[in-house]
Write an enzyme that holds these catalytic residues in place. Structure first.
Site, PDB file in Angstrom:
ATOM      1  N   GLU A   4       1.071  -1.339   0.142  1.00  0.00           N
ATOM      2  CA  GLU A   4      -0.254  -0.199   0.243  1.00  0.00           C
ATOM      3  C   GLU A   4       0.882   1.438   0.622  1.00  0.00           C
ATOM      4  O   GLU A   4       0.278   2.300  -0.732  1.00  0.00           O
ATOM      5  CB  GLU A   4      -0.974   0.155   0.956  1.00  0.00           C
ATOM      6  CG  GLU A   4      -2.117  -1.334   0.907  1.00  0.00           C
ATOM      7  CD  GLU A   4      -3.879  -0.690   2.653  1.00  0.00           C
ATOM      8  OE1 GLU A   4      -2.818   0.343   3.222  1.00  0.00           O
ATOM      9  OE2 GLU A   4      -4.563  -1.404   1.867  1.00  0.00           O
TER      10      GLU A   4
ATOM     11  N   HIS B 204      10.290 -25.301  -0.446  1.00  0.00           N
ATOM     12  CA  HIS B 204       9.724 -26.444  -0.925  1.00  0.00           C
ATOM     13  C   HIS B 204       7.905 -26.574  -1.319  1.00  0.00           C
ATOM     14  O   HIS B 204       7.723 -27.061  -2.288  1.00  0.00           O
ATOM     15  CB  HIS B 204       9.518 -27.972   0.078  1.00  0.00           C
ATOM     16  CG  HIS B 204      10.332 -28.421   1.366  1.00  0.00           C
ATOM     17  ND1 HIS B 204      11.942 -29.164   1.146  1.00  0.00           N
ATOM     18  CD2 HIS B 204      11.002 -27.905   1.691  1.00  0.00           C
ATOM     19  CE1 HIS B 204      11.997 -29.449   1.878  1.00  0.00           C
ATOM     20  NE2 HIS B 204      12.307 -28.442   2.755  1.00  0.00           N
TER      21      HIS B 204
ATOM     22  N   LYS C  96     -13.818  -0.096  -3.968  1.00  0.00           N
ATOM     23  CA  LYS C  96     -14.970  -0.031  -3.033  1.00  0.00           C
ATOM     24  C   LYS C  96     -15.556   1.077  -3.781  1.00  0.00           C
ATOM     25  O   LYS C  96     -17.011   0.569  -3.065  1.00  0.00           O
ATOM     26  CB  LYS C  96     -13.711   0.853  -1.631  1.00  0.00           C
ATOM     27  CG  LYS C  96     -13.136   0.428  -0.754  1.00  0.00           C
ATOM     28  CD  LYS C  96     -12.711   0.985   0.651  1.00  0.00           C
ATOM     29  CE  LYS C  96     -11.181   0.235   1.444  1.00  0.00           C
ATOM     30  NZ  LYS C  96     -10.673   1.376   2.130  1.00  0.00           N
TER      31      LYS C  96
HETATM   32  O1  LIG Z   1      -8.764   0.786  10.126  1.00  0.00           O
HETATM   33  P1  LIG Z   1      -9.863   0.666   8.896  1.00  0.00           P
HETATM   34  O2  LIG Z   1     -10.284   2.090   8.436  1.00  0.00           O
HETATM   35  O3  LIG Z   1     -11.027  -0.426   9.115  1.00  0.00           O
HETATM   36  O4  LIG Z   1      -9.050  -0.483   7.146  1.00  0.00           O
HETATM   37  C1  LIG Z   1      -8.896  -1.128   7.143  1.00  0.00           C
HETATM   38  C2  LIG Z   1      -7.228  -0.459   5.962  1.00  0.00           C
HETATM   39  O5  LIG Z   1      -8.899  -0.670   5.388  1.00  0.00           O
HETATM   40  C3  LIG Z   1      -7.414   0.036   3.772  1.00  0.00           C
HETATM   41  O6  LIG Z   1      -8.485   0.879   3.976  1.00  0.00           O
HETATM   42  C4  LIG Z   1      -7.592  -0.731   2.832  1.00  0.00           C
HETATM   43  O7  LIG Z   1      -9.178  -0.460   1.902  1.00  0.00           O
HETATM   44  C5  LIG Z   1      -6.168  -0.496   4.878  1.00  0.00           C
HETATM   45  O8  LIG Z   1      -5.413   1.309   4.390  1.00  0.00           O
HETATM   46  C6  LIG Z   1      -6.765  -0.427   5.658  1.00  0.00           C
HETATM   47  O9  LIG Z   1      -5.784  -0.908   6.419  1.00  0.00           O
END
Ligand SMILES: O=P(O)(O)OC[C@H]1O[C@](O)(CO)[C@@H](O)[C@@H]1O
Length: 463
Positions: free
Chosen positions: A310, A339, A448
């Site tokens: 990320e 392995h 998302k």
């Molecule tokens: O702590 P949150 O806001 O639920 O996010 C969880 C994870 O989702 C992300 O935003 C990625 O989808 C990560 O960067 C983060 O660690």
């Protein structure tokens, strides 16, 4: 290079070989390296990242003294939060990504695979520990509920379950779904209590916590999910399972203090970042295999994969030019994956480097009889584990393949804090070298949006 003989960084297979980064490459990058060093010095002073937003991870080693990262009330709450877990039969930590991976790692390292099978006395009063919300899969939740039901039957009463919900944004769909589902399916046989860790004001989790007067910790502003293990996210969990948080932080402090120079030769994190940057930019290194040796450190690789993926996987540089930087993180574990994956590392596409992690001091006296080349004798398994790692490293070098090794002296909270923080810094320095913003993750917003739209359409269709 070494940081006080507690964390050694061996770069012999990354620098100065006909098939690796050369001294000349570092010389040619001198200005860039110096600039990266300076940008971290600036970041440490200003607390601002390349786009001007807050980036405070370098203050985490001092979090217990930093009011802006942790209030007095929170510190006080933290100091006795373990009473909550000691009063519970089961702790379920709910979160995903940076709100999950570091805690799974701490649990695996310090509690181990048999924790939940131990008696309460053997766990020194701490509860069984489970994780949820790290996947959308409902089967895992149902199986967890069955286990809680079994425990209630064994105890002859309702289980006392502490749900620790962690979400920086407070809106992530996996943990919020897991929380809603668990509250319903556990209710018939569990007395539930909740503890939340989330943003100080934003997000549905914060609103929910406020509405229901839930005890709540804050993910401080300026601490991104993947940098949050040394913040409330990891420290609260660590206290709930009995891990020494002062030691975690003092390991991080040792590294922070040893890695401040703007000169690579005086700063192991800047040097390693420069070598990995050169390997990626000049020598076509497209993947990084993170390969700790021994099962205890297995989930360290998953934690690091998020940090690398990320932070460095970016389409644009900070000036808005399309550059597509990054390396594919691959979490592996030795000797297991020797392995399965090593064949490809050894002879497949020459586009990767292997980041080994090992532990210097033996952890056990377990030896087994061996016979090699007609010689018989007892050999400690810890010796064989390290010998296998060295063999892997050497074979890769013979084939002209780059690797580097980090050796921690022992597995203790101090050394795990040092190791995590060391990687925070290498990633931050490499982000600066590549001219990208290592602290955001705009790419994950795309799927998302599509996902949330689809769920909305489902609701409309099924009204
Ligand atoms: O702590 P949150 O806001 O639920 O996010 C969880 C994870 O989702 C992300 O935003 C990625 O989808 C990560 O960067 C983060 O660690």
């Amino acid at each position: 290079m070494t940081i006080q003989n507690e964390l050694d960084i061996d770069i012999r297979n990354l620098l100065g070989n006909p098939w690796s980064v050369k001294e000349g490459d570092l010389k040619n990058m001198e200005d860039r390296i110096h600039q990266a060093g300076r940008s971290l010095t600036e970041l440490r002073k200003s607390g601002k990242g390349p786009d001007g937003s807050l980036v405070l991870f370098p203050r985490l080693p001092y979090i217990l003294e930093e009011e802006r990262l942790m209030s007095k009330e929170e510190r006080e709450h933290l100091s006795h939060v373990h009473e909550l877990s000691k009063a519970s039969d089961i702790l379920i930590s709910i979160g995903i990504g940076g709100s999950y991976l570091g805690n799974q790692m701490l649990f695996d390292v310090f509690c181990g695979p048999y924790w939940n099978m131990m008696s309460r006395e053997e766990r020194q009063g701490f509860p069984q520990v489970f994780f949820a919300g790290q996947n959308m899969d409902p089967h895992g939740l149902l199986q967890l509920a069955e286990e809680v039901e079994r425990q209630s039957r064994r105890l002859g009463r309702k289980c006392r379950v502490l749900l620790l919900v962690i979400s920086k944004s407070g809106t992530t769909i996996e943990p919020s779904s897991a929380l809603k589902a668990l509250r319903t399916i556990l209710a018939p046989f569990a007395d539930l209590s909740l503890l939340a860790i989330t943003d100080k004001e934003k997000g549905t989790l914060r609103h929910y916590a406020n509405e229901h007067h839930l005890p709540c910790f804050t993910v401080p502003d300026g601490i991104g999910g993947r940098f949050s293990e040394l913040s409330q996210v990891g420290l609260v969990f660590a206290r709930l399972i009995g891990v020494d948080i002062e030691a975690l932080l003092s390991g991080a402090r040792m590294v922070e203090e040893a890695c401040q120079s703007e000169k690579a030769e005086e700063n192991p994190a800047l040097l390693l970042a420069s070598l990995k940057y050169a390997a990626s930019r000049k020598y076509g290194t497209a993947a990084e295999i993170i390969m700790p040796y021994g099962d205890t450190l297995r989930s360290f690789g998953w934690w690091y994969a998020q940090l690398l993926g990320e932070s460095l996987g970016k389409k644009y540089d900070i000036r808005g030019r399309e550059i597509h930087y990054g390396r594919i993180p691959v979490a592996a574990v030795g000797t297991t994956d020797m392995h399965s994956l090593t064949q490809e590392h050894q002879q497949g596409a020459k586009n990767k480097l292997v980041q080994f992690i090992s532990v210097k001091e033996s952890r056990s006296t377990l030896s087994v009889p061996c016979e090699e080349g007609g010689e018989k004798g007892m050999v400690p398994m810890d010796y064989m584990l390290e010998s296998a790692r060295k063999a892997n490293e050497k074979a890769l070098a013979c084939e002209g393949r780059m690797s580097c090794s980090i050796h921690i002296r022992k597995i203790t909270p101090f050394h795990m804090g040092a190791l995590m923080y060391f990687f925070f810094l290498t990633i931050a320095y490499e982000g600066a070298l590549a001219g990208i913003n290592a602290y955001d993750q705009p790419g994950v917003e795309d799927y998302k949006k599509i996902l949330h739209q689809d769920i909305r359409e489902y609701i409309v269709r099924n009204k």
